[in-house]
Design an enzyme around this catalytic site. Sequence first.
Site, PDB file in Angstrom:
ATOM      1  N   CYS A 168      -8.004  -2.693  -4.531  1.00  0.00           N
ATOM      2  CA  CYS A 168      -6.465  -2.172  -4.507  1.00  0.00           C
ATOM      3  C   CYS A 168      -5.568  -3.352  -4.462  1.00  0.00           C
ATOM      4  CB  CYS A 168      -6.213  -1.471  -3.258  1.00  0.00           C
ATOM      5  SG  CYS A 168      -5.993   0.298  -3.585  1.00  0.00           S
ATOM      6  N   ARG A 191     -13.150  -1.080  -1.691  1.00  0.00           N
ATOM      7  CA  ARG A 191     -12.221  -0.337  -2.149  1.00  0.00           C
ATOM      8  C   ARG A 191     -10.791  -0.974  -1.745  1.00  0.00           C
ATOM      9  NH1 ARG A 191      -8.954   1.180  -4.815  1.00  0.00           N
ATOM     10  NH2 ARG A 191      -8.461   3.406  -5.632  1.00  0.00           N
ATOM     11  N   CYS A 204       0.928  -1.330   0.004  1.00  0.00           N
ATOM     12  CA  CYS A 204       0.015  -0.208  -0.004  1.00  0.00           C
ATOM     13  C   CYS A 204       0.918   1.249  -0.147  1.00  0.00           C
ATOM     14  CB  CYS A 204      -0.750  -0.092   1.332  1.00  0.00           C
ATOM     15  SG  CYS A 204      -2.005  -1.356   1.328  1.00  0.00           S
ATOM     16  N   CYS A 236       2.516   3.080  -3.193  1.00  0.00           N
ATOM     17  CA  CYS A 236       1.518   3.975  -4.029  1.00  0.00           C
ATOM     18  C   CYS A 236       1.240   5.156  -3.141  1.00  0.00           C
ATOM     19  CB  CYS A 236       0.358   3.161  -4.511  1.00  0.00           C
ATOM     20  SG  CYS A 236       0.609   2.198  -6.061  1.00  0.00           S
ATOM     21  N   HIS A 237       0.602   4.960  -2.013  1.00  0.00           N
ATOM     22  CA  HIS A 237       0.007   5.857  -1.269  1.00  0.00           C
ATOM     23  C   HIS A 237       0.968   6.906  -0.556  1.00  0.00           C
ATOM     24  CE1 HIS A 237      -4.290   4.850  -2.427  1.00  0.00           C
ATOM     25  NE2 HIS A 237      -3.719   3.573  -2.175  1.00  0.00           N
TER      26      HIS A 237
END
Length: 264
Positions: free
Chosen positions: A222, A218, A174, A177-178
């Site tokens: 991902c 959601r 995660c 990307c975030h």
Amino acid sequence: MRKRLVPVLLGLAGLGALFAYTQGQKPLDPFEEAMRQRQMYLETFGVLPGELFVEEGKELFHRKGPSGKTLEACDFGKGPGVLEGVYAILPRYFPDSRKVEDLESRVYTCMQTVQGYKPGEIKREEVQAITTYIASFSSKAKIQVVPKHPEELAMYNLGRELWYTRAGSRDMSCAVCHDQYAGQRVRLSPVRSPKQGLGNEWPAYRFEADKLYTMEDRINFCYESIGIHPPAFYSEPHIALTVYMLAEATKAGKTFEELPFFTR
């Protein structure tokens, strides 16, 4: 109600007509594009798709289960039947189930323990609609997820570990990307970190997919996007990641968007 109205709405104009609204123009900012599409829905139909899920969820919330009880008998964090602001304080530890639950897993639990449904009788789309109905009572509320109970702290730590764990054939996490690309875009989609409010718009209707996504939906999206098999709904990875993201958003003083949100 949603089942009756959505096909009518989409049949009248069709998604193609809505997407055509942006064709021939220069690439739009995704947020501006969503607001244009939102306005188109309101002007054409007088109602947003997310509102239909809220209405369906309301009907299901007040439907009696095999025990003869409705979900009004369930404590979602502020006492039985209290819905105002509960989504903003979840996930949290519940003594009756002796585990940390997000809103979706709490609905799933209460449909069994309060209403008497068997797990196999509980439809995923019904949990989505009920979740959307309850979340609408926390529209634009300040996020208040502060892990204190030992089980909540353990779930936060698990969520942080999952956030940074690389996995799959693409060796992704995660955070890749975030965190690394926070404030930038992946293709057209803006990327946010938890401290920038990631997660504050779900449940939301995604007009591009013509689907309603909850937080768990959601998260699964991902996982699938980076080629990793998603966890089962209502499982610990979902709840742990949600605790981590919303606890970080709480530290940053973030609030929820209008719920259900309307997005690309």
